[in-house]
Design a protein around this motif. Structure first.
Motif, PDB file in Angstrom:
ATOM      1  N   CYS A 176       0.810  -1.114  -0.034  1.00  0.00           N
ATOM      2  CA  CYS A 176      -0.028  -0.094  -0.065  1.00  0.00           C
ATOM      3  C   CYS A 176       0.954   1.272  -0.045  1.00  0.00           C
ATOM      4  N   GLY A 177       2.172   1.078   0.433  1.00  0.00           N
ATOM      5  CA  GLY A 177       2.895   2.461   0.200  1.00  0.00           C
ATOM      6  C   GLY A 177       2.356   3.328   1.449  1.00  0.00           C
ATOM      7  N   GLU A 178       2.223   4.646   0.987  1.00  0.00           N
ATOM      8  CA  GLU A 178       1.833   5.503   2.214  1.00  0.00           C
ATOM      9  C   GLU A 178       0.286   5.626   1.936  1.00  0.00           C
ATOM     10  N   GLY A 179      -0.376   4.884   1.564  1.00  0.00           N
ATOM     11  CA  GLY A 179      -1.757   4.538   1.612  1.00  0.00           C
ATOM     12  C   GLY A 179      -2.688   5.378   1.075  1.00  0.00           C
ATOM     13  N   TRP A 180      -2.254   5.927  -0.236  1.00  0.00           N
ATOM     14  CA  TRP A 180      -3.185   6.759  -0.937  1.00  0.00           C
ATOM     15  C   TRP A 180      -4.450   5.864  -1.390  1.00  0.00           C
ATOM     16  N   LEU A 181      -4.128   4.599  -1.801  1.00  0.00           N
ATOM     17  CA  LEU A 181      -5.348   3.934  -2.475  1.00  0.00           C
ATOM     18  C   LEU A 181      -6.023   3.206  -1.288  1.00  0.00           C
ATOM     19  N   THR A 182      -5.486   2.966  -0.192  1.00  0.00           N
ATOM     20  CA  THR A 182      -6.376   2.448   0.925  1.00  0.00           C
ATOM     21  C   THR A 182      -7.449   3.474   1.364  1.00  0.00           C
ATOM     22  N   ARG A 183      -6.704   4.676   1.478  1.00  0.00           N
ATOM     23  CA  ARG A 183      -7.781   6.009   1.779  1.00  0.00           C
ATOM     24  C   ARG A 183      -8.821   6.109   0.748  1.00  0.00           C
ATOM     25  N   ARG A 184      -8.613   6.034  -0.581  1.00  0.00           N
ATOM     26  CA  ARG A 184      -9.548   6.014  -1.489  1.00  0.00           C
ATOM     27  C   ARG A 184     -10.294   5.185  -1.449  1.00  0.00           C
ATOM     28  N   ILE A 185     -10.097   3.809  -1.403  1.00  0.00           N
ATOM     29  CA  ILE A 185     -11.014   2.947  -1.369  1.00  0.00           C
ATOM     30  C   ILE A 185     -12.028   3.206   0.011  1.00  0.00           C
ATOM     31  N   VAL A 204      -5.534  -6.327  -3.599  1.00  0.00           N
ATOM     32  CA  VAL A 204      -5.054  -5.471  -4.397  1.00  0.00           C
ATOM     33  C   VAL A 204      -3.401  -5.467  -4.591  1.00  0.00           C
ATOM     34  N   PHE A 205      -2.730  -5.389  -5.525  1.00  0.00           N
ATOM     35  CA  PHE A 205      -1.381  -5.293  -5.704  1.00  0.00           C
ATOM     36  C   PHE A 205      -1.032  -4.238  -6.939  1.00  0.00           C
ATOM     37  N   ASN A 206      -1.057  -2.955  -6.524  1.00  0.00           N
ATOM     38  CA  ASN A 206      -0.882  -1.973  -7.392  1.00  0.00           C
ATOM     39  C   ASN A 206       0.392  -1.298  -7.612  1.00  0.00           C
ATOM     40  N   THR A 247      -6.966   0.729   8.982  1.00  0.00           N
ATOM     41  CA  THR A 247      -6.118  -0.069   9.477  1.00  0.00           C
ATOM     42  C   THR A 247      -4.840  -0.371   8.759  1.00  0.00           C
ATOM     43  N   TYR A 248      -3.742  -0.614   9.200  1.00  0.00           N
ATOM     44  CA  TYR A 248      -2.392  -0.672   8.518  1.00  0.00           C
ATOM     45  C   TYR A 248      -1.554  -1.669   9.172  1.00  0.00           C
ATOM     46  N   HIS A 249      -0.745  -2.633   8.686  1.00  0.00           N
ATOM     47  CA  HIS A 249       0.095  -3.469   9.186  1.00  0.00           C
ATOM     48  C   HIS A 249       1.395  -3.502   8.356  1.00  0.00           C
ATOM     49  N   VAL A 250       2.584  -3.594   8.850  1.00  0.00           N
ATOM     50  CA  VAL A 250       3.725  -4.135   8.415  1.00  0.00           C
ATOM     51  C   VAL A 250       3.620  -5.400   7.979  1.00  0.00           C
ATOM     52  N   PHE A 251       3.630  -6.063   6.963  1.00  0.00           N
ATOM     53  CA  PHE A 251       3.471  -7.187   6.400  1.00  0.00           C
ATOM     54  C   PHE A 251       4.102  -7.312   4.906  1.00  0.00           C
ATOM     55  N   THR A 252       4.838  -8.486   4.627  1.00  0.00           N
ATOM     56  CA  THR A 252       5.495  -8.660   3.518  1.00  0.00           C
ATOM     57  C   THR A 252       5.105  -9.604   2.731  1.00  0.00           C
ATOM     58  N   PHE A 253       5.546  -9.758   1.431  1.00  0.00           N
ATOM     59  CA  PHE A 253       5.275 -10.494   0.437  1.00  0.00           C
ATOM     60  C   PHE A 253       5.795 -12.133   1.150  1.00  0.00           C
ATOM     61  N   GLU A 254       7.117 -12.003   1.618  1.00  0.00           N
ATOM     62  CA  GLU A 254       7.334 -13.372   1.948  1.00  0.00           C
ATOM     63  C   GLU A 254       6.552 -13.885   3.340  1.00  0.00           C
ATOM     64  N   ASP A 255       6.054 -12.808   4.001  1.00  0.00           N
ATOM     65  CA  ASP A 255       4.886 -13.521   4.974  1.00  0.00           C
ATOM     66  C   ASP A 255       3.866 -14.239   4.209  1.00  0.00           C
ATOM     67  N   ASP A 274       2.255  -3.094   4.049  1.00  0.00           N
ATOM     68  CA  ASP A 274       3.373  -2.897   3.406  1.00  0.00           C
ATOM     69  C   ASP A 274       4.464  -3.304   4.103  1.00  0.00           C
ATOM     70  N   ALA A 275       5.706  -3.593   3.444  1.00  0.00           N
ATOM     71  CA  ALA A 275       6.834  -4.048   4.068  1.00  0.00           C
ATOM     72  C   ALA A 275       7.687  -2.963   4.726  1.00  0.00           C
ATOM     73  N   ILE A 276       7.452  -1.712   4.458  1.00  0.00           N
ATOM     74  CA  ILE A 276       8.251  -0.441   4.802  1.00  0.00           C
ATOM     75  C   ILE A 276       7.537   0.157   5.847  1.00  0.00           C
ATOM     76  N   GLU A 277       8.346   0.356   7.077  1.00  0.00           N
ATOM     77  CA  GLU A 277       7.633   0.715   8.291  1.00  0.00           C
ATOM     78  C   GLU A 277       7.445   2.262   8.230  1.00  0.00           C
ATOM     79  N   ASP A 278       8.216   2.807   7.694  1.00  0.00           N
ATOM     80  CA  ASP A 278       7.922   4.352   7.252  1.00  0.00           C
ATOM     81  C   ASP A 278       6.905   4.631   6.392  1.00  0.00           C
ATOM     82  N   LEU A 279       6.629   4.006   5.596  1.00  0.00           N
ATOM     83  CA  LEU A 279       5.319   4.148   4.758  1.00  0.00           C
ATOM     84  C   LEU A 279       4.189   3.884   5.441  1.00  0.00           C
ATOM     85  N   ILE A 280       4.306   2.929   6.175  1.00  0.00           N
ATOM     86  CA  ILE A 280       2.988   2.376   7.171  1.00  0.00           C
ATOM     87  C   ILE A 280       2.696   3.645   8.147  1.00  0.00           C
TER      88      ILE A 280
END
Length: 222
Positions: free
Chosen positions: A52-61, A112-114, A88-96, A72-78
């Protein structure tokens, strides 16, 4: 490879946030609208925005009245996403997901994978494990660069590793990571092997009627 991708995003998180907030990527005029419309057409009640990155699409949805969860895998973006919205946001990776871990806050009707799928290997199991955590007849939506961009940039039309994920983007990015670009045929070959699913592909065009992205829908069939 995964460590290099995460390291690159960690180094460039603040610059990415700036670019997104300033709407500096011209093609996003078309691709953002296209993915939002594809989501709207699904009539989902609950959706996971994976990568989700910085969450623009999550907010739009969320603004569409759909319960949206960003991962997202990147804590600073979350952390930035949490500042910008109440979703609601979580640090969570593809590897997970590949490892079979449960996606937080499920069950979802859609995932969604955008513009976030960089993998060569591991893609089928990532998508299959995601499908397994969707409701009956749930769907995955993927948006990715249209393979036509290979020809636009005078590269051979073959699936290939590209060295710099930030090349061509506005902003002061550094230490770009490699990512795997697929041809149309390659996408269909990989996704067509997913069992108990149905595949749909839409091409997103700009004002000049040139392709800028693909939106791929993988519908779960039970």
């Amino acid at each position: 490879m995964t460590d290099k991708i995460i390291s690159s995003w960690e180094q460039n998180a603040s610059e990415w946030i700036k670019v997104m907030q300033e709407n500096s990527i011209a093609s996003r005029k078309f691709t953002n609208a296209a993915i939002v419309e594809a989501i709207r057409e699904l009539n989902s009640k609950k959706l996971a925005d994976i990568g989700c990155g910085e969450g623009w699409l999550t907010r739009r949805i969320s603004g569409l009245g759909i319960e949206a969860v960003g991962l997202d895998a990147i804590e600073d973006l979350i952390l930035e996403a949490q500042k910008q919205g109440s979703e609601t946001y979580h640090v969570f990776t593809f590897e997970d997901i590949i490892a079979g871990k449960t996606i937080p806050s499920g069950l979802f009707d859609c995932a969604v994978f955008n513009f976030c799928l960089y993998l060569k290997d591991g893609l089928p199991i990532l998508l299959q494990n995601t499908l397994n955590q969707l409701s009956s007849n749930g769907s995955i939506l993927i948006q990715t660069l249209h393979p036509y961009f290979l020809l636009q940039n005078e590269m051979p039309y073959v699936s290939q590793w590209l060295n710099d994920s930030w090349k061509g983007l506005p902003g002061n990015f550094k230490d770009g990571h490699a990512w795997y670009a697929r041809t149309f045929e390659d996408w269909i070959a990989v996704l067509g092997r997913l069992p108990n699913s149905k595949l749909f592909i839409e091409e997103v065009l700009n004002d000049e009627q040139k392709p800028v992205s693909l939106i791929i829908k993988i519908q779960k069939r039970t």
